[in-house]
Scaffold this active site. Structure first.
Site, mmCIF file in Angstrom:
data_model
loop_
_atom_site.group_PDB
_atom_site.id
_atom_site.type_symbol
_atom_site.label_atom_id
_atom_site.label_comp_id
_atom_site.label_asym_id
_atom_site.label_seq_id
_atom_site.Cartn_x
_atom_site.Cartn_y
_atom_site.Cartn_z
ATOM 1 N N PHE A 15 0.690 -1.362 0.127
ATOM 2 C CA PHE A 15 0.182 0.055 -0.111
ATOM 3 C C PHE A 15 0.941 1.401 -0.134
ATOM 4 C CE2 PHE A 15 -2.316 2.863 3.474
ATOM 5 C CZ PHE A 15 -2.856 3.826 2.414
ATOM 6 N N LYS A 38 8.544 -9.694 -1.681
ATOM 7 C CA LYS A 38 8.191 -10.977 -2.147
ATOM 8 C C LYS A 38 6.942 -11.078 -2.343
ATOM 9 C CE LYS A 38 7.280 -14.846 1.788
ATOM 10 N NZ LYS A 38 7.319 -14.907 2.398
ATOM 11 N N THR A 137 5.772 3.086 12.539
ATOM 12 C CA THR A 137 4.603 3.115 12.731
ATOM 13 C C THR A 137 4.409 3.867 14.008
ATOM 14 O OG1 THR A 137 2.564 2.063 13.855
ATOM 15 C CG2 THR A 137 4.448 0.967 13.621
ATOM 16 N N ASP A 138 3.465 4.612 14.819
ATOM 17 C CA ASP A 138 3.375 5.259 15.610
ATOM 18 C C ASP A 138 2.289 4.398 16.708
ATOM 19 O OD1 ASP A 138 0.647 4.728 15.411
ATOM 20 O OD2 ASP A 138 -0.186 6.933 15.443
ATOM 21 N N GLU A 139 2.162 2.890 16.851
ATOM 22 C CA GLU A 139 2.006 2.091 16.993
ATOM 23 C C GLU A 139 2.925 1.630 18.557
ATOM 24 O OE1 GLU A 139 -0.541 -0.971 15.359
ATOM 25 O OE2 GLU A 139 -1.137 0.705 13.994
ATOM 26 N N TYR A 162 2.256 -7.253 16.139
ATOM 27 C CA TYR A 162 2.890 -6.409 15.003
ATOM 28 C C TYR A 162 3.847 -4.802 15.752
ATOM 29 C CZ TYR A 162 2.239 -2.269 12.093
ATOM 30 O OH TYR A 162 2.652 -1.104 11.574
ATOM 31 N N LYS A 166 8.046 -4.533 14.680
ATOM 32 C CA LYS A 166 8.270 -3.172 14.797
ATOM 33 C C LYS A 166 9.159 -1.783 15.688
ATOM 34 C CE LYS A 166 6.973 -1.070 11.347
ATOM 35 N NZ LYS A 166 7.954 -1.546 9.789
ATOM 36 N N LEU A 202 -8.925 -1.213 8.022
ATOM 37 C CA LEU A 202 -10.461 -0.518 8.294
ATOM 38 C C LEU A 202 -11.140 0.133 7.779
ATOM 39 C CD1 LEU A 202 -13.018 -0.077 10.525
ATOM 40 C CD2 LEU A 202 -11.595 1.945 11.407
HETATM 41 P P1 NAD Z 1 0.948 -3.464 2.929
HETATM 42 O O1 NAD Z 1 1.092 -4.678 4.304
HETATM 43 O O2 NAD Z 1 0.871 -3.398 2.365
HETATM 44 O O3 NAD Z 1 2.523 -4.156 2.095
HETATM 45 C C1 NAD Z 1 4.026 -4.924 2.599
HETATM 46 C C2 NAD Z 1 4.642 -5.049 1.955
HETATM 47 O O4 NAD Z 1 5.906 -5.381 2.399
HETATM 48 C C3 NAD Z 1 4.011 -5.735 0.941
HETATM 49 O O5 NAD Z 1 3.712 -4.913 -0.591
HETATM 50 C C4 NAD Z 1 4.603 -7.557 0.927
HETATM 51 O O6 NAD Z 1 4.331 -7.962 0.010
HETATM 52 C C5 NAD Z 1 6.095 -6.599 1.459
HETATM 53 N N1 NAD Z 1 7.044 -7.600 1.728
HETATM 54 C C6 NAD Z 1 6.459 -8.479 3.523
HETATM 55 N N2 NAD Z 1 6.984 -9.183 3.899
HETATM 56 C C7 NAD Z 1 8.331 -9.127 2.625
HETATM 57 C C8 NAD Z 1 9.485 -10.375 3.180
HETATM 58 N N3 NAD Z 1 9.205 -11.311 4.089
HETATM 59 N N4 NAD Z 1 10.039 -9.711 2.495
HETATM 60 C C9 NAD Z 1 10.078 -8.858 1.278
HETATM 61 N N5 NAD Z 1 8.543 -8.165 1.227
HETATM 62 C C10 NAD Z 1 7.646 -8.198 2.218
HETATM 63 O O7 NAD Z 1 1.583 -2.539 4.068
HETATM 64 P P2 NAD Z 1 1.969 -1.033 4.272
HETATM 65 O O8 NAD Z 1 0.538 -0.790 5.083
HETATM 66 O O9 NAD Z 1 2.102 -0.556 2.981
HETATM 67 O O10 NAD Z 1 3.191 -0.540 5.006
HETATM 68 C C11 NAD Z 1 4.022 -0.412 4.866
HETATM 69 C C12 NAD Z 1 5.083 -0.078 6.331
HETATM 70 O O11 NAD Z 1 5.164 0.880 6.658
HETATM 71 C C13 NAD Z 1 5.323 -1.226 7.066
HETATM 72 O O12 NAD Z 1 6.623 -1.205 7.894
HETATM 73 C C14 NAD Z 1 4.446 -0.674 8.531
HETATM 74 O O13 NAD Z 1 4.841 -1.569 9.386
HETATM 75 C C15 NAD Z 1 5.112 1.222 8.012
HETATM 76 N N6 NAD Z 1 3.117 1.914 8.873
HETATM 77 C C16 NAD Z 1 2.091 1.699 7.942
HETATM 78 C C17 NAD Z 1 0.643 2.511 8.295
HETATM 79 C C18 NAD Z 1 -0.559 2.433 8.272
HETATM 80 O O14 NAD Z 1 -1.198 2.756 8.337
HETATM 81 N N7 NAD Z 1 -0.838 0.921 7.344
HETATM 82 C C19 NAD Z 1 1.391 3.253 9.034
HETATM 83 C C20 NAD Z 1 2.691 3.476 9.443
HETATM 84 C C21 NAD Z 1 3.567 3.278 9.148
HETATM 85 P P1 TYD Z 2 -6.943 -1.136 11.429
HETATM 86 O O1 TYD Z 2 -7.255 -0.632 10.405
HETATM 87 O O2 TYD Z 2 -6.779 -2.743 11.778
HETATM 88 O O3 TYD Z 2 -5.717 -0.539 11.723
HETATM 89 P P2 TYD Z 2 -4.200 0.112 12.910
HETATM 90 O O4 TYD Z 2 -4.857 -1.238 14.214
HETATM 91 O O5 TYD Z 2 -2.569 -0.286 12.789
HETATM 92 O O6 TYD Z 2 -4.749 0.886 13.327
HETATM 93 O O7 TYD Z 2 -7.592 -0.525 12.197
HETATM 94 C C1 TYD Z 2 -7.538 0.144 12.499
HETATM 95 C C2 TYD Z 2 -8.827 0.552 14.099
HETATM 96 O O8 TYD Z 2 -10.631 0.366 13.375
HETATM 97 C C3 TYD Z 2 -8.138 0.032 14.693
HETATM 98 O O9 TYD Z 2 -8.645 0.628 15.924
HETATM 99 C C4 TYD Z 2 -9.286 -1.335 15.144
HETATM 100 C C5 TYD Z 2 -10.573 -1.345 14.565
HETATM 101 N N1 TYD Z 2 -11.437 -2.037 13.786
HETATM 102 C C6 TYD Z 2 -12.881 -1.970 13.930
HETATM 103 O O10 TYD Z 2 -13.551 -2.059 14.057
HETATM 104 N N2 TYD Z 2 -13.204 -2.709 12.608
HETATM 105 C C7 TYD Z 2 -12.200 -3.923 11.828
HETATM 106 O O11 TYD Z 2 -13.391 -4.967 11.152
HETATM 107 C C8 TYD Z 2 -10.953 -4.088 11.248
HETATM 108 C C9 TYD Z 2 -10.141 -3.766 10.487
HETATM 109 C C10 TYD Z 2 -10.142 -2.950 12.248
#
Ligand code: NAD
Ligand code: TYD
Length: 356
Positions: A15, A38, A137-139, A162, A166, A202
């Site tokens: 993403f 991957k 991540t902020d988590e 998770y 991280k 979500l």
């Molecule tokens: P995502 O799950 O959409 O994508 C992860 C990507 O990593 C995928 O393309 C997957 O194929 C690849 N991948 C997974 N395991 C692998 C491996 N062993 N080797 C090579 N590639 C591998 O994740 P995202 O939401 O795009 O998040 C990207 C990064 O940003 C992550 O490090 C996540 O912790 C961080 N992040 C995400 C959010 C969020 O809201 N989604 C917020 C803050 C930080």
């Molecule tokens: P999510 O999108 O999984 O992100 P994160 O857990 O990394 O914050 O979830 C966002 C918020 O929405 C979280 O408080 C969990 C909640 N949630 C639901 O209530 N229903 C759902 O089906 C999902 C996936 C998340």
């Protein structure tokens, strides 16, 4: 960017990574970008069809948990910078299978650090600029009560497998900076939303369910608070930090945009009723309260004033506008959504690159 010729972006079929590599490939035509991924269930090359034929873009199918393979790729391509996003990223999956998160998020990060260290300390590289940018991540900061915000000095206190994985990877990146004098930078971002978001999270899950008249599952009472940032604003922040941060720096990234889950879903239902021509209030009837997530963090909120003051970044979109744009994207890209929800995307795109 003029300092780097071969930049590897891990997880760029996912993403956020797909938005980051799109921005960089288009903005920096004299630098070559390698998408090392991957292609797990979350990786989808259909996210990148608009840049796949660019001369400064190469896809490499590889697994960061495979130390031998990663080492060989660093030697072959002579990467001089890393932007590391590859991760297992879904909290609910981490509750079911924590080990996969330890493998990719912790061991995978250490493998990348080791390969970068070996190459960058070699005679051919030791006087050249290098950078290892770790996207986190902020988590990692845990959960907030009703008030307060996470700053860069907030203590780490992760609660889910998770966020623990991280947090661990962040510690390793800092340790390699301090111990081996590697140029490492970390950013910790709040929840992202936007196009190409996998529909297990979500917002895209709810868009898909509303579209198909399926229940919208709300965990617990829906009172948990998340701080949402448009994914393209995150990608711009990564650009600014990658090019402007001092070695060893950490930046928080966030949109000052807190929403309880239930308020967010009501807004989404309203937007979707309008866009789908449904009677006002009909989508909200799909809201279904379900058992809460184990260890569910109550509230995240990011103070990004360091990034705003030092590097001049700020979010560009109001949430209502960004959410409406996101809904439009999902409604206009039905094929993408159907391919992902049916699993078809994994058969076609993954097999093309399965050389091993
Ligand atoms: P995502 O799950 O959409 O994508 C992860 C990507 O990593 C995928 O393309 C997957 O194929 C690849 N991948 C997974 N395991 C692998 C491996 N062993 N080797 C090579 N590639 C591998 O994740 P995202 O939401 O795009 O998040 C990207 C990064 O940003 C992550 O490090 C996540 O912790 C961080 N992040 C995400 C959010 C969020 O809201 N989604 C917020 C803050 C930080
Ligand atoms: P999510 O999108 O999984 O992100 P994160 O857990 O990394 O914050 O979830 C966002 C918020 O929405 C979280 O408080 C969990 C909640 N949630 C639901 O209530 N229903 C759902 O089906 C999902 C996936 C998340």
């Amino acid at each position: 960017m003029q300092n780097y010729s071969h930049v590897v972006i891990t997880g760029a079929a996912g993403f956020i990574g797909s938005h980051v590599i799109r921005l960089f490939v288009n903005k920096y035509p004299n630098t070559h970008f390698y998408n090392l991924d991957k292609l797990t269930y979350a990786g989808n090359l259909a996210n990148l069809t608009d840049i796949e034929n660019k001369s400064n873009y190469t896809f490499i199918k590889a697994d960061i948990t495979d130390a031998v393979q990663i080492e060989a790729l660093f030697q072959q391509y002579q990467f001089d910078a890393v932007i590391h996003l590859a991760a297992e990223s879904h909290v609910d999956r981490s509750i079911t299978d924590p080990t996969a998160f330890v493998m990719t998020n912790v061991i995978g990060t250490v493998n990348l650090l080791n390969s970068a260290k070996a190459l960058w300390k070699s005679d051919a590289h030791k006087n050249a600029p290098h950078r290892f940018y770790h996207v986190s991540t902020d988590e990692v900061y845990g959960t907030l009560g009703e008030t307060g915000m996470f700053t860069e000095t907030t203590s780490y206190d992760p609660h889910s497998p998770y966020s623990a994985s991280k947090a661990s990877s962040d510690h390793f990146v800092r340790a390699y900076h301090d111990t081996y004098q590697m140029d490492c930078v970390i950013s910790n971002c709040s929840n992202n939303y936007g196009s190409f978001h996998f529909p297990e999270k979500l917002i895209p899950l709810s868009i898909n369910n509303i579209k198909n008249n399926l229940p919208i599952p709300i965990y617990g009472k829906g009172e948990n608070v998340r701080d949402w940032l448009w994914v393209e604003d995150h990608a711009r922040a990564i650009d600014v930090i990658f090019n402007g941060a001092k070695p060893g720096a950490t930046y928080n990234i966030g949109g000052h945009n807190e929403w309880t889950n239930i308020d967010l879903i009501h807004l989404l239902c309203k937007i979707m009723d309008e866009k789908l021509g449904r009677e006002a209030g009909s989508s909200a009837k799909l809201i279904t309260y379900v058992t809460d997530r184990a260890g569910h963090d109550l509230r995240y909120a990011i103070d990004s004033s360091k990034l705003q003051n030092e590097l001049g970044w700020k979010p560009s979109l109001q949430f209502e506008e960004g959410l409406a744009k996101t809904v439009d994207w999902y409604l206009q890209n039905e094929d993408w959504l159907n391919n992902v929800t049916s699993g078809n995307y994994q058969n076609y795109y993954a097999k093309q690159y399965d050389h091993r």
